[in-house]
Design a protein around this motif. Structure first.
Motif, PDB file in Angstrom:
ATOM      1  N   PRO A 140      -5.653  -3.301   0.329  1.00 26.16           N
ATOM      2  CA  PRO A 140      -6.362  -3.034   1.656  1.00 26.16           C
ATOM      3  C   PRO A 140      -7.461  -3.535   1.975  1.00 26.16           C
ATOM      4  CG  PRO A 140      -6.197  -0.776   0.138  1.00 26.16           C
ATOM      5  CD  PRO A 140      -5.696  -2.003  -0.733  1.00 26.16           C
ATOM      6  N   ILE A 197       0.906  -1.171   0.143  1.00 26.26           N
ATOM      7  CA  ILE A 197       0.093   0.020   0.168  1.00 26.26           C
ATOM      8  C   ILE A 197       1.018   1.319  -0.071  1.00 26.26           C
ATOM      9  CG2 ILE A 197      -1.750   1.447   1.416  1.00 26.26           C
ATOM     10  CD1 ILE A 197      -2.778  -1.568   2.313  1.00 26.26           C
ATOM     11  N   ALA A 221     -13.172  -0.807   2.225  1.00 29.26           N
ATOM     12  CA  ALA A 221     -11.622  -0.662   1.922  1.00 29.26           C
ATOM     13  C   ALA A 221     -11.507  -0.558   0.249  1.00 29.26           C
ATOM     14  CB  ALA A 221     -10.679  -1.353   2.805  1.00 29.26           C
ATOM     15  N   SER A 222     -11.971  -1.735  -0.134  1.00 32.35           N
ATOM     16  CA  SER A 222     -11.961  -1.702  -1.619  1.00 32.35           C
ATOM     17  C   SER A 222     -12.285  -0.821  -2.360  1.00 32.35           C
ATOM     18  CB  SER A 222     -12.267  -3.382  -2.144  1.00 32.35           C
ATOM     19  OG  SER A 222     -11.437  -4.180  -1.598  1.00 32.35           O
ATOM     20  N   SER A 243      -7.873   7.439  -3.201  1.00 33.35           N
ATOM     21  CA  SER A 243      -6.561   8.177  -2.791  1.00 33.35           C
ATOM     22  C   SER A 243      -5.778   8.192  -4.193  1.00 33.35           C
ATOM     23  CB  SER A 243      -5.305   7.349  -1.634  1.00 33.35           C
ATOM     24  OG  SER A 243      -5.214   5.807  -2.331  1.00 33.35           O
ATOM     25  N   MET A 300      -4.886  -0.425  -5.041  1.00 33.40           N
ATOM     26  CA  MET A 300      -5.597   0.037  -3.854  1.00 33.40           C
ATOM     27  C   MET A 300      -6.907  -0.659  -3.859  1.00 33.40           C
ATOM     28  SD  MET A 300      -3.468   1.795  -2.306  1.00 33.40           S
ATOM     29  CE  MET A 300      -4.477   2.741  -1.304  1.00 33.40           C
ATOM     30  N   SER A 340     -10.634   3.159  -0.881  1.00 36.34           N
ATOM     31  CA  SER A 340      -9.081   3.279  -0.896  1.00 36.34           C
ATOM     32  C   SER A 340      -8.725   3.788  -2.293  1.00 36.34           C
ATOM     33  CB  SER A 340      -8.335   1.987  -0.674  1.00 36.34           C
ATOM     34  OG  SER A 340      -8.729   1.638   0.809  1.00 36.34           O
TER      35      SER A 340
END
Length: 163
Positions: free
Chosen positions: A45, A14, A112-113, A119, A41, A116
């Motif tokens: 995560p 990550i 999270a998938s 970002s 990402m 994330s």
């Protein structure tokens, strides 16, 4: 696979993904590596979020294993075949916790998938608005796809069933 080693590896991946995305500023054809960073990402995560949230809520895990994705049951011919490859990390539960704890643990991975990759969208937006727009569209599509199919066959279904 050992929990500590895999968790450390996921964390390093990550961090490296974010560093690569930041350092693509001077790369002339950056949409391809940015897309790879974006997919990284989505993948890295997911299990780490399950692990962290699970541990916070008292779930104990024994190890990681490689298995096919629950999304292999999606019924989409090409995607079902891709998701049936045994390249997806799976946490093996040693000791379950309460219903709400299991719900939070199962739900954390898909969240999270889905979030994330934002970002990478943000990082790309600081130097390449066109790539950022493409990745933002990809993120929306990922949220719709993952939300729907995870609800049907994946972690969101497991979260709901845990209640």
């Amino acid at each position: 696979m050992n929990l500590k080693i895999v968790n450390l590896t996921l964390t390093i991946c990550i961090i490296l993904t974010i560093l690569v995305a930041y350092n693509l500023r001077d790369f002339s054809f950056r949409i391809v590596p940015l897309t790879i960073c974006w997919f990284s990402m989505v993948y890295f995560p997911h299990c780490l979020a399950h692990y962290v949230v699970g541990r916070i809520f008292g779930v104990e895990f024994s190890h990681y294993a490689l298995s096919s994705s629950m999304l292999s049951k999606s019924g989409i011919p090409i995607l079902s075949r891709i998701f049936s490859a045994k390249v997806f990390l799976t946490l093996r539960i040693k000791k379950r916790s309460g219903k709400k704890s299991m719900f939070a643990m199962f739900l954390s991975g898909p969240i999270a998938s889905m979030l994330s990759p934002l970002s990478i969208v943000y990082i790309a937006s600081t130097y390449d608005p066109t790539s950022a727009k493409f990745l933002a569209i990809l993120t929306v599509l990922n949220i719709v796809f993952s939300g729907y199919f995870s609800y049907k066959n994946g972690c969101i279904r497991k979260a709901i069933n845990s209640l």
